[in-house]
Design a protein around this motif. Structure first.
Motif, PDB file in Angstrom:
ATOM      1  N   ASP A  24      -2.534 -13.585 -10.745  1.00  7.66           N
ATOM      2  CA  ASP A  24      -3.528 -14.223  -9.914  1.00  7.66           C
ATOM      3  C   ASP A  24      -3.250 -15.076  -8.832  1.00  7.66           C
ATOM      4  OD1 ASP A  24      -5.809 -12.706 -11.128  1.00  7.66           O
ATOM      5  OD2 ASP A  24      -5.678 -13.961 -12.771  1.00  7.66           O
ATOM      6  N   LEU A  25      -2.356 -16.043  -9.372  1.00  4.03           N
ATOM      7  CA  LEU A  25      -1.713 -17.003  -8.417  1.00  4.03           C
ATOM      8  C   LEU A  25      -0.980 -16.324  -7.158  1.00  4.03           C
ATOM      9  CD1 LEU A  25      -1.289 -19.555  -7.653  1.00  4.03           C
ATOM     10  CD2 LEU A  25       0.541 -20.018  -8.741  1.00  4.03           C
ATOM     11  N   ILE A  26      -0.152 -15.206  -7.360  1.00  3.36           N
ATOM     12  CA  ILE A  26       0.451 -14.503  -6.508  1.00  3.36           C
ATOM     13  C   ILE A  26      -0.451 -13.767  -5.507  1.00  3.36           C
ATOM     14  CG2 ILE A  26       1.907 -12.542  -6.173  1.00  3.36           C
ATOM     15  CD1 ILE A  26       3.073 -13.144  -8.852  1.00  3.36           C
ATOM     16  N   ALA A  27      -1.519 -13.201  -6.208  1.00  5.48           N
ATOM     17  CA  ALA A  27      -2.585 -12.485  -5.053  1.00  5.48           C
ATOM     18  C   ALA A  27      -3.267 -13.652  -4.331  1.00  5.48           C
ATOM     19  CB  ALA A  27      -3.639 -11.883  -5.864  1.00  5.48           C
ATOM     20  N   ASP A  28      -3.771 -14.508  -4.990  1.00  5.01           N
ATOM     21  CA  ASP A  28      -4.311 -15.880  -4.136  1.00  5.01           C
ATOM     22  C   ASP A  28      -3.459 -16.244  -3.158  1.00  5.01           C
ATOM     23  OD1 ASP A  28      -6.420 -15.552  -5.994  1.00  5.01           O
ATOM     24  OD2 ASP A  28      -6.042 -17.368  -7.251  1.00  5.01           O
ATOM     25  N   SER A  29      -2.200 -16.257  -3.284  1.00  5.68           N
ATOM     26  CA  SER A  29      -1.412 -16.952  -2.101  1.00  5.68           C
ATOM     27  C   SER A  29      -1.041 -16.012  -1.287  1.00  5.68           C
ATOM     28  CB  SER A  29       0.060 -17.634  -3.031  1.00  5.68           C
ATOM     29  OG  SER A  29       0.752 -16.572  -3.343  1.00  5.68           O
ATOM     30  N   ILE A  30      -0.924 -14.760  -1.410  1.00  6.96           N
ATOM     31  CA  ILE A  30      -0.726 -13.939  -0.514  1.00  6.96           C
ATOM     32  C   ILE A  30      -1.974 -13.805   0.586  1.00  6.96           C
ATOM     33  CG2 ILE A  30      -0.462 -11.265   0.158  1.00  6.96           C
ATOM     34  CD1 ILE A  30       1.303 -11.164  -2.290  1.00  6.96           C
ATOM     35  N   GLU A  31      -3.309 -13.829  -0.229  1.00  3.99           N
ATOM     36  CA  GLU A  31      -4.179 -13.652   0.728  1.00  3.99           C
ATOM     37  C   GLU A  31      -4.660 -15.088   1.363  1.00  3.99           C
ATOM     38  OE1 GLU A  31      -9.351 -13.463  -0.215  1.00  3.99           O
ATOM     39  OE2 GLU A  31      -8.011 -13.681  -2.078  1.00  3.99           O
ATOM     40  N   LEU A  32      -4.364 -16.125   0.913  1.00  2.00           N
ATOM     41  CA  LEU A  32      -4.350 -17.338   1.444  1.00  2.00           C
ATOM     42  C   LEU A  32      -3.583 -17.469   2.859  1.00  2.00           C
ATOM     43  CD1 LEU A  32      -4.624 -19.927  -1.104  1.00  2.00           C
ATOM     44  CD2 LEU A  32      -6.735 -19.432   0.406  1.00  2.00           C
ATOM     45  N   VAL A  62       2.559  -6.427   5.188  1.00  2.24           N
ATOM     46  CA  VAL A  62       3.464  -5.718   4.522  1.00  2.24           C
ATOM     47  C   VAL A  62       3.931  -6.627   3.046  1.00  2.24           C
ATOM     48  CG1 VAL A  62       5.834  -4.363   4.143  1.00  2.24           C
ATOM     49  CG2 VAL A  62       4.333  -4.407   6.035  1.00  2.24           C
ATOM     50  N   CYS A  63       3.638  -6.031   1.912  1.00  7.62           N
ATOM     51  CA  CYS A  63       3.855  -6.819   0.623  1.00  7.62           C
ATOM     52  C   CYS A  63       5.041  -6.043   0.053  1.00  7.62           C
ATOM     53  CB  CYS A  63       2.691  -6.814  -0.274  1.00  7.62           C
ATOM     54  SG  CYS A  63       1.314  -7.609   0.547  1.00  7.62           S
ATOM     55  N   LEU A  64       6.081  -6.824  -0.241  1.00 13.00           N
ATOM     56  CA  LEU A  64       7.228  -6.389  -1.053  1.00 13.00           C
ATOM     57  C   LEU A  64       7.205  -6.854  -2.378  1.00 13.00           C
ATOM     58  CD1 LEU A  64      10.226  -7.018   1.811  1.00 13.00           C
ATOM     59  CD2 LEU A  64       9.055  -4.829   1.299  1.00 13.00           C
ATOM     60  N   VAL A  65       7.205  -5.941  -3.337  1.00 13.45           N
ATOM     61  CA  VAL A  65       6.892  -6.286  -4.773  1.00 13.45           C
ATOM     62  C   VAL A  65       8.096  -5.663  -5.437  1.00 13.45           C
ATOM     63  CG1 VAL A  65       4.591  -6.542  -4.406  1.00 13.45           C
ATOM     64  CG2 VAL A  65       5.413  -4.469  -5.193  1.00 13.45           C
ATOM     65  N   GLY A  66       8.202  -6.095  -6.772  1.00  9.64           N
ATOM     66  CA  GLY A  66       9.525  -5.631  -7.640  1.00  9.64           C
ATOM     67  C   GLY A  66       9.042  -5.685  -8.980  1.00  9.64           C
ATOM     68  N   CYS A  67       7.994  -6.127  -9.802  1.00  9.56           N
ATOM     69  CA  CYS A  67       7.639  -6.087 -11.110  1.00  9.56           C
ATOM     70  C   CYS A  67       6.479  -5.780 -11.316  1.00  9.56           C
ATOM     71  CB  CYS A  67       8.160  -7.540 -11.653  1.00  9.56           C
ATOM     72  SG  CYS A  67       7.045  -8.861 -11.048  1.00  9.56           S
ATOM     73  N   ASP A  68       5.993  -5.809 -12.645  1.00 11.29           N
ATOM     74  CA  ASP A  68       4.580  -5.229 -13.072  1.00 11.29           C
ATOM     75  C   ASP A  68       3.549  -6.354 -12.889  1.00 11.29           C
ATOM     76  OD1 ASP A  68       5.700  -7.164 -14.980  1.00 11.29           O
ATOM     77  OD2 ASP A  68       4.969  -6.128 -16.620  1.00 11.29           O
ATOM     78  N   LYS A  69       3.832  -7.787 -12.231  1.00  7.83           N
ATOM     79  CA  LYS A  69       2.767  -8.462 -11.929  1.00  7.83           C
ATOM     80  C   LYS A  69       2.533  -8.513 -10.688  1.00  7.83           C
ATOM     81  CE  LYS A  69       2.604 -10.023 -16.356  1.00  7.83           C
ATOM     82  NZ  LYS A  69       3.351  -9.049 -16.956  1.00  7.83           N
ATOM     83  N   ILE A 101       3.149  -6.207  -8.231  1.00 13.19           N
ATOM     84  CA  ILE A 101       2.779  -5.083  -7.761  1.00 13.19           C
ATOM     85  C   ILE A 101       1.212  -5.126  -7.757  1.00 13.19           C
ATOM     86  CG2 ILE A 101       2.274  -2.720  -8.018  1.00 13.19           C
ATOM     87  CD1 ILE A 101       5.273  -2.535  -9.365  1.00 13.19           C
ATOM     88  N   PRO A 102       0.368  -5.393  -9.052  1.00 14.16           N
ATOM     89  CA  PRO A 102      -0.927  -5.585  -8.892  1.00 14.16           C
ATOM     90  C   PRO A 102      -1.414  -6.612  -8.181  1.00 14.16           C
ATOM     91  CG  PRO A 102      -0.206  -6.057 -11.090  1.00 14.16           C
ATOM     92  CD  PRO A 102       1.035  -5.564 -10.316  1.00 14.16           C
ATOM     93  N   ALA A 103      -0.778  -7.736  -8.218  1.00 12.21           N
ATOM     94  CA  ALA A 103      -1.192  -9.010  -7.510  1.00 12.21           C
ATOM     95  C   ALA A 103      -1.073  -8.463  -5.871  1.00 12.21           C
ATOM     96  CB  ALA A 103      -0.080 -10.160  -7.446  1.00 12.21           C
ATOM     97  N   ALA A 104      -0.164  -7.880  -5.414  1.00 11.86           N
ATOM     98  CA  ALA A 104      -0.028  -7.441  -3.943  1.00 11.86           C
ATOM     99  C   ALA A 104      -1.209  -6.728  -3.517  1.00 11.86           C
ATOM    100  CB  ALA A 104       1.247  -6.898  -3.667  1.00 11.86           C
ATOM    101  N   VAL A 105      -1.658  -5.646  -4.595  1.00 13.51           N
ATOM    102  CA  VAL A 105      -2.615  -4.912  -4.221  1.00 13.51           C
ATOM    103  C   VAL A 105      -4.127  -5.510  -4.190  1.00 13.51           C
ATOM    104  CG1 VAL A 105      -3.977  -2.794  -5.194  1.00 13.51           C
ATOM    105  CG2 VAL A 105      -1.407  -2.647  -5.267  1.00 13.51           C
ATOM    106  N   MET A 106      -4.101  -6.441  -5.081  1.00 14.82           N
ATOM    107  CA  MET A 106      -5.566  -7.275  -5.233  1.00 14.82           C
ATOM    108  C   MET A 106      -5.374  -8.079  -4.029  1.00 14.82           C
ATOM    109  SD  MET A 106      -4.753  -8.550  -9.347  1.00 14.82           S
ATOM    110  CE  MET A 106      -5.789 -10.100  -8.984  1.00 14.82           C
ATOM    111  N   ALA A 107      -4.372  -8.694  -3.303  1.00 15.14           N
ATOM    112  CA  ALA A 107      -4.823  -9.494  -2.190  1.00 15.14           C
ATOM    113  C   ALA A 107      -4.949  -8.451  -1.095  1.00 15.14           C
ATOM    114  CB  ALA A 107      -3.201  -9.970  -1.952  1.00 15.14           C
ATOM    115  N   PRO A 117      -5.035  -3.902   7.945  1.00 13.19           N
ATOM    116  CA  PRO A 117      -4.293  -2.852   7.643  1.00 13.19           C
ATOM    117  C   PRO A 117      -2.824  -3.491   6.750  1.00 13.19           C
ATOM    118  CG  PRO A 117      -4.783  -2.650  10.134  1.00 13.19           C
ATOM    119  CD  PRO A 117      -5.223  -4.000   9.418  1.00 13.19           C
ATOM    120  N   GLY A 118      -2.687  -2.757   5.748  1.00 16.29           N
ATOM    121  CA  GLY A 118      -1.548  -3.300   5.157  1.00 16.29           C
ATOM    122  C   GLY A 118      -0.896  -2.127   4.129  1.00 16.29           C
TER     123      GLY A 118
END
Length: 162
Positions: free
Chosen positions: A106-114, A125-132, A134-140, A147-148
């Motif tokens: 949730d913190l990752i999603a929030d920080s990307i969004e902010l 563009v969000c670069l991700v690499g683990c099971d936390k 990936i969903p965090a970037a999608v949530m953001a 567009p993203g």
């Protein structure tokens, strides 16, 4: 294109940040980080990385971000890279550090969004690499109206025997 007048029509959000005489202080701050008038006349595209040196999952993202930024420039945009945190449950497993793993999503999603909202990015563009991450970037991206894309950095390299 004048920095005081309209810039690229693709700057649906960032024009409010960069265009016009009243935005001179913002342009000055961005120029202090190395951007030019030509850069600021183009759409601003955030490049979010979850790079961190505490796990192999996200370790390659600094390198990948450079390629992503080259692609954004080639497509006529101006990339602006930023990073966020990540917590590895693979590293923290079996310790109290594991309590931070799921919360980190949730913190990752929030920080990307902010960052995307605060800097009025036109794309992301969000670069991700683990099971936390990936969903965090999608949530953001789901929360933002820009567009993203989320790009998975690939499987991790195995460790080496000592």
């Amino acid at each position: 294109m004048s920095v005081y007048g309209p810039s690229s029509p693709a700057k649906r959000h960032s024009a409010a940040l960069t265009d016009g005489p009243d935005r001179a202080p913002a342009r000055a701050m961005l120029k202090a980080t190395g951007f030019t008038d030509a850069d600021l006349a183009k759409p601003l595209v955030g490049v979010a990385t979850t790079w961190i040196e505490t796990m192999p999952c996200n370790l390659n993202q600094r390198l990948l971000a450079n390629y992503v930024k080259q692609g954004i420039r080639a497509a006529g945009g101006t990339p602006m890279e930023f990073n966020t945190i990540s917590v590895s449950d693979g590293v923290s497993m079996g310790t109290t550090g594991m309590r931070a793993s799921l919360v980190s999503r949730d913190l990752i999603a929030d920080s990307i969004e902010l960052v995307a909202r605060g800097h009025l990015f036109d794309g992301l563009v969000c670069l991700v690499g683990c099971d936390k991450t990936i969903p965090a970037a999608v949530m953001a991206l789901a929360r933002l109206d820009i567009p993203g894309v989320v790009l998975y950095g690939g499987t991790i390299a195995p460790g080496e025997a000592a």
